[in-house]
Structures are given as C-alpha cells and as structure tokens.
Design a protein around this motif. Structure first.
Motif, PDB file in Angstrom:
ATOM      1  N   TYR A 118       0.805  -1.218   0.000  1.00 31.60           N
ATOM      2  CA  TYR A 118       0.000   0.000   0.000  1.00 31.60           C
ATOM      3  C   TYR A 118       0.842   1.274   0.000  1.00 31.60           C
ATOM      4  O   TYR A 118       0.296   2.376   0.032  1.00 31.60           O
ATOM      5  CB  TYR A 118      -0.977  -0.013   1.185  1.00 31.60           C
ATOM      6  CG  TYR A 118      -1.732  -1.321   1.257  1.00 31.60           C
ATOM      7  CD1 TYR A 118      -2.434  -1.791   0.153  1.00 31.60           C
ATOM      8  CD2 TYR A 118      -1.709  -2.111   2.400  1.00 31.60           C
ATOM      9  CE1 TYR A 118      -3.087  -3.014   0.193  1.00 31.60           C
ATOM     10  CE2 TYR A 118      -2.367  -3.324   2.455  1.00 31.60           C
ATOM     11  CZ  TYR A 118      -3.055  -3.777   1.348  1.00 31.60           C
ATOM     12  OH  TYR A 118      -3.695  -4.984   1.381  1.00 31.60           O
ATOM     13  N   ASN A 174      -8.756  -3.346   7.317  1.00 29.60           N
ATOM     14  CA  ASN A 174      -9.961  -3.460   6.499  1.00 29.60           C
ATOM     15  C   ASN A 174      -9.701  -4.122   5.158  1.00 29.60           C
ATOM     16  O   ASN A 174     -10.646  -4.577   4.499  1.00 29.60           O
ATOM     17  CB  ASN A 174     -10.573  -2.077   6.276  1.00 29.60           C
ATOM     18  CG  ASN A 174     -11.274  -1.553   7.508  1.00 29.60           C
ATOM     19  OD1 ASN A 174     -11.704  -2.322   8.376  1.00 29.60           O
ATOM     20  ND2 ASN A 174     -11.410  -0.244   7.605  1.00 29.60           N
ATOM     21  N   ALA A 233      -6.576   7.351   0.899  1.00 29.98           N
ATOM     22  CA  ALA A 233      -5.348   6.561   0.851  1.00 29.98           C
ATOM     23  C   ALA A 233      -4.105   7.430   0.777  1.00 29.98           C
ATOM     24  O   ALA A 233      -3.062   7.080   1.327  1.00 29.98           O
ATOM     25  CB  ALA A 233      -5.385   5.614  -0.348  1.00 29.98           C
ATOM     26  N   THR A 273      -5.342   5.575  11.842  1.00 27.55           N
ATOM     27  CA  THR A 273      -5.997   5.631  10.525  1.00 27.55           C
ATOM     28  C   THR A 273      -5.365   4.643   9.557  1.00 27.55           C
ATOM     29  O   THR A 273      -6.067   3.873   8.880  1.00 27.55           O
ATOM     30  CB  THR A 273      -5.900   7.060   9.955  1.00 27.55           C
ATOM     31  OG1 THR A 273      -6.575   7.967  10.830  1.00 27.55           O
ATOM     32  CG2 THR A 273      -6.525   7.129   8.566  1.00 27.55           C
ATOM     33  N   GLN A 317       2.655   2.929   2.154  1.00 27.79           N
ATOM     34  CA  GLN A 317       2.400   3.896   3.215  1.00 27.79           C
ATOM     35  C   GLN A 317       3.634   4.242   4.051  1.00 27.79           C
ATOM     36  O   GLN A 317       3.687   5.317   4.656  1.00 27.79           O
ATOM     37  CB  GLN A 317       1.319   3.343   4.151  1.00 27.79           C
ATOM     38  CG  GLN A 317      -0.015   3.103   3.459  1.00 27.79           C
ATOM     39  CD  GLN A 317      -0.918   2.187   4.277  1.00 27.79           C
ATOM     40  OE1 GLN A 317      -0.441   1.228   4.889  1.00 27.79           O
ATOM     41  NE2 GLN A 317      -2.200   2.476   4.286  1.00 27.79           N
ATOM     42  N   ALA A 348     -10.192   9.935   6.088  1.00 22.42           N
ATOM     43  CA  ALA A 348     -11.420   9.473   5.440  1.00 22.42           C
ATOM     44  C   ALA A 348     -12.539  10.513   5.527  1.00 22.42           C
ATOM     45  O   ALA A 348     -13.704  10.195   5.280  1.00 22.42           O
ATOM     46  CB  ALA A 348     -11.884   8.163   6.072  1.00 22.42           C
ATOM     47  N   MET A 367      -6.887   1.103   7.883  1.00 21.05           N
ATOM     48  CA  MET A 367      -6.978   0.821   6.444  1.00 21.05           C
ATOM     49  C   MET A 367      -6.439  -0.568   6.127  1.00 21.05           C
ATOM     50  O   MET A 367      -7.031  -1.331   5.357  1.00 21.05           O
ATOM     51  CB  MET A 367      -6.198   1.867   5.652  1.00 21.05           C
ATOM     52  CG  MET A 367      -6.785   3.256   5.663  1.00 21.05           C
ATOM     53  SD  MET A 367      -5.705   4.392   4.737  1.00 21.05           S
ATOM     54  CE  MET A 367      -6.570   5.949   4.973  1.00 21.05           C
ATOM     55  N   GLN A 383     -12.029   8.428  -2.167  1.00 18.55           N
ATOM     56  CA  GLN A 383     -11.365   7.177  -1.802  1.00 18.55           C
ATOM     57  C   GLN A 383      -9.854   7.278  -2.035  1.00 18.55           C
ATOM     58  O   GLN A 383      -9.051   6.819  -1.206  1.00 18.55           O
ATOM     59  CB  GLN A 383     -11.963   6.026  -2.609  1.00 18.55           C
ATOM     60  CG  GLN A 383     -11.714   4.668  -2.010  1.00 18.55           C
ATOM     61  CD  GLN A 383     -12.478   3.579  -2.731  1.00 18.55           C
ATOM     62  OE1 GLN A 383     -12.428   3.455  -3.956  1.00 18.55           O
ATOM     63  NE2 GLN A 383     -13.188   2.762  -1.971  1.00 18.55           N
TER      64      GLN A 383
END
Length: 456
Positions: free
Chosen positions: A321, A370, A415, A363, A323, A420, A367, A411
C-alpha cells in the motif's frame, strides 16, 4: 529556545527525516547508523526491501517538502517521475477497474536507493547534523532511570554518546523493548496482522507502445478471490519496475519464466503481457515479510523522559500500500511541530511527541486491517477482523468509486492523505445509499479494457 543534542538511531528514511525535523531546535543532531552508507544511489544491506517497488504518496511529499524545502525538485532532478495516481495509473481490483479521474493525488515514482540518496544528501548538508557509523547497543539512563541520557555504542571509537533526546528509527527489528526492560520499564502491547506478503521486482526498459494508451502504469491488486497480483510502474530515468505481488503465501518467484507465469495469474493479464515486451535489466529480486505490526508505545503508563520511537519501530506496514515512507515523513513533521511548540521545555516532551503520532497510525492501521483482514488465511493477533457491515460498506463504496468522480477522488484522497473525512461526507453517503437501493452493477470489469478518464 534550542536544546542540546539529539541522537537518532538509524539512518533510514525515517531516521533521516527525524534528524531534519530536530535540526531546527537542537544544537546538534547525530545519526547513528550501523551500515556503511553508499555515496550514491545504491542499494544498502540494511534495507532488504530496497529493490522492490516504492511509492511516495502525496501526504509524504508535502511533509518532506515542509522539512526540506525543494526536495520535490531534487527528486525530479535525480530522474524521479511524478504521476497523477488516479488518472495515470490503471488499477484493477476485486470490483473491476478503479475510476480514473484527474486529481492532486500525486505519487513520486522512484527506486528506493535513489530516493533515499537524495534525502540523505540533503540531510547531510545540514550544518548541525552528523552521521556516525556505529551500532546502538543500549540506552543510558539517569540513576533513577527516569530519563534517557544517551546511547551506548559498538564499532565506534567512543563507547557512548550523550543526548537530550534519543529517537529510535532502527526499524522493525528495534531492540527498544529489551533496552527499556533493562531500565525497569514494561514492553508495549503489540498487535499484528500476518498476511504473509511476497514481492518480486525487476527494473525494465519498455518499448514505446508497451503500455495501453493514456496510462503510465498498470496495477492488478491481489484480493481474497485471487492472492496473486502484478504491477508495472515508472521508476526513474525512463525505466519501469515490473513487480509480482502475493498475499497469504502466494509468493512470486525469482526465476524469470515462473515470475512471468505469476504475472499472468494476476486479476488482469495486462502486466504479464507488458512484461513480455520488456527488456529485463537485472535479476528478479524477491522479498517476503509476515505482515503489519504495531507497537502501542503511547499506551504505556510509564516511559522514560527523552526517548521517542518512530517509523517501523512503531508500526511496520504491508508494503503493497506504499504507506511506510509517507507515515515516516508525517511523524517527522509532527515531531518537529511538538518540539517547536515546547518552548524548550524538556519535561513530558517525549510522551507528547509519541502521542502525536497516534491519529495517523490509527488511521493507517485501520486501512490495512480493512483490506488484509479479509483474507481467510491471514492471522490477526490482538485485533479484530472487519465486521460484516464494514466489509459490505467497503465493497459498495469501491463499486460506486468506479463510476462516480466525487467518490473516486474521496477514496483516493483517503489513501493518499490518511484521512477518510471526504468519504464520510453527506453527499457520498447519499450516493452510496442510492447505489445500494438501485442494485446497480459495476460496468468496467473487463480485465483487458481500461476505462477512459472520467470528466468532472
């Protein structure tokens, strides 16, 4: 008011940015790094994932630019490519093709060694920052262990170095828990999501017609229905990275033909087709990691003054992802702001810094849970799987985002900016209820047919 000396353990991107953040308010900042650092954009041993695909998200760019002005220009001068992620990258998911729309969600595409070299060069130029080759062996505390006052060293002429603040940026393998136990403190609670991730990446040169018209990269994300994924994205100096992605032990191999076969099994076959047109410039490099792990340092009732943990020493991420570098940049900027606002007051400073990271990490970890928590074979330790209601809501939101500009942008911004808020807007919630009630279906599901950019 300035402080004395800060010591940063680890010359990672997190450590470098922490040093930049502290250089504003400390008279001297010393980075202690065990590796022999390369004098150019070369891979180093202490970054085992350094040859894999990396992405610097929009929030990470903003934070880095705030700490080191002109860094974005430096990335591009070193050959880095900036792309509009929702518009330029075609992304195929469990819901089909993500919507494509022009945005401000820019991504810096650049190989990790080159990106790290640009940052390290800028930090090394700061007049009050030095980098010392040594291994941090432990913490030095006051007689009552109420404050950390330095670090013991191995592999250095000096046996120790004193500090007014010690920052542990040594990564996932941080020894901070054991060090604090030696001072009479408890280890933090840990939560972990083991999704058993595999990567395999190779730099390539592509012919001009290799990519579908109108896109600069293609990603076919793994998902619970197919744990094998693939990506082709620009990196730097006109080259691309082709990557095989795997979840829950679906590891891509290093053998070229087996690697190509893995790409073919991704949700969209386009990456495999593109890779067969590519000139491979190096061997395929593999990397595996168990998953995402969070250490909840901010929960501890007792922590010594003068000690802070950042980066992977706090939370290590599923690299799929993109991040990690951006979270490290956000943490560094938060640390700078807390120290700046402290007016030179040392008491409670470390705990205020540590707590300032919580919202961002909550946060980002949410993510990851989920998404990775949807795999049946993932192991969740100390954290719950997403509820059925959350799974259903997420699925419908992703469906809506394939066709609705506002939802697609919200959305993507969630990310890219770790917030959000836009997704929760009344407008999107109303559209979501309408989508569900209408029973509409996603139309862009052909894995070979990339949709056009949506117009606002």
């Amino acid at each position: 008011m300035s402080f004395g000396r800060a010591v940063v353990i680890g010359g990672s991107i997190s450590g470098l940015l922490s040093a930049a953040a502290l250089s504003e308010t400390f008279d001297a900042v010393t980075i202690v790094e065990r590796d022999e650092l390369p004098h150019g954009p070369e891979h180093r041993r202490g970054v085992p994932q350094g040859l894999q695909v990396h992405a610097l998200l929009a929030v990470g760019q903003e934070a880095m630019e705030d700490l080191l002005r002109g860094l974005g220009e430096d990335f591009q001068a070193a050959g880095g490519v900036v792309v509009d992620s929702p518009a330029d990258l075609a992304v195929y998911t469990a819901q089909g093709w993500s919507g494509r729309v022009e945005s401000e969600a820019r991504v810096v595409c650049m190989r990790r060694p080159a990106l790290e070299w640009v940052i390290r060069r800028r930090v090394a130029e700061l007049p009050n920052v030095e980098i010392v080759k040594a291994t941090a062996a432990g913490l030095i505390g006051t007689d009552d262990a109420g404050r950390v006052t330095g670090v013991t060293l191995r592999g250095s002429a000096a046996a120790s170095i004193s500090a007014d603040l010690v920052v542990d940026a040594s990564g996932r393998s941080s020894r901070a828990g054991a060090w604090l136990e030696n001072l009479g403190y408890d280890k933090p609670r840990e939560v972990e999501l083991r999704s058993f991730i595999g990567y395999a990446t190779v730099p390539v040169r592509l012919p001009e017609d290799a990519l579908p018209e109108g896109v600069k990269g293609v990603l076919a994300h793994p998902h619970p229905g197919n744990p094998q994924g693939a990506a082709v994205v620009p990196c730097d100096n006109g080259l691309y990275l082709v990557a095989g992605l795997g979840m829950v032990h679906a590891d891509p191999p290093s053998d070229r033909e087996e690697f190509l076969a893995h790409l073919d099994k991704a949700p969209s076959p386009l990456v495999g087709e593109i890779a067969r047109k590519a000139e491979f410039l190096a061997p395929v490099e593999t990397y595996r990691m168990p998953g995402s792990r969070r250490r909840l340092w901010e929960e501890l009732e007792r922590m010594p003054e003068g000690f802070v943990l950042v980066g992977d020493a706090v939370m290590s991420f599923n690299p799929l992802y993109g991040q990690g570098m951006s979270v490290a940049a956000v943490e560094a900027r938060l640390m700078r702001d807390v120290v700046r606002d402290s007016a030179g007051e040392r008491t409670g400073l470390a705990s205020r810094i540590q707590r300032s990271f919580k919202d961002t990490i909550d946060t980002v970890f949410g993510m990851v849970v989920n998404i990775d928590g949807l795999y049946d074979d993932a192991e969740l330790l100390g954290v719950d799987r997403p509820s059925a209601e959350a799974v259903t809501a997420g699925r419908y939101l992703s469906q809506l985002a394939t066709e609705d500009v506002e939802t697609c942008l919200a959305q993507k911004y969630a990310a890219h900016y770790f917030s959000a808020d836009k997704v929760r807007s009344q407008s999107i919630q109303d559209k979501l209820r309408e989508w569900i009630a209408s029973g509409r279906e996603v139309t862009h599901t052909d894995p070979r047919c990339i949709p056009e950019i949506m117009r606002r």
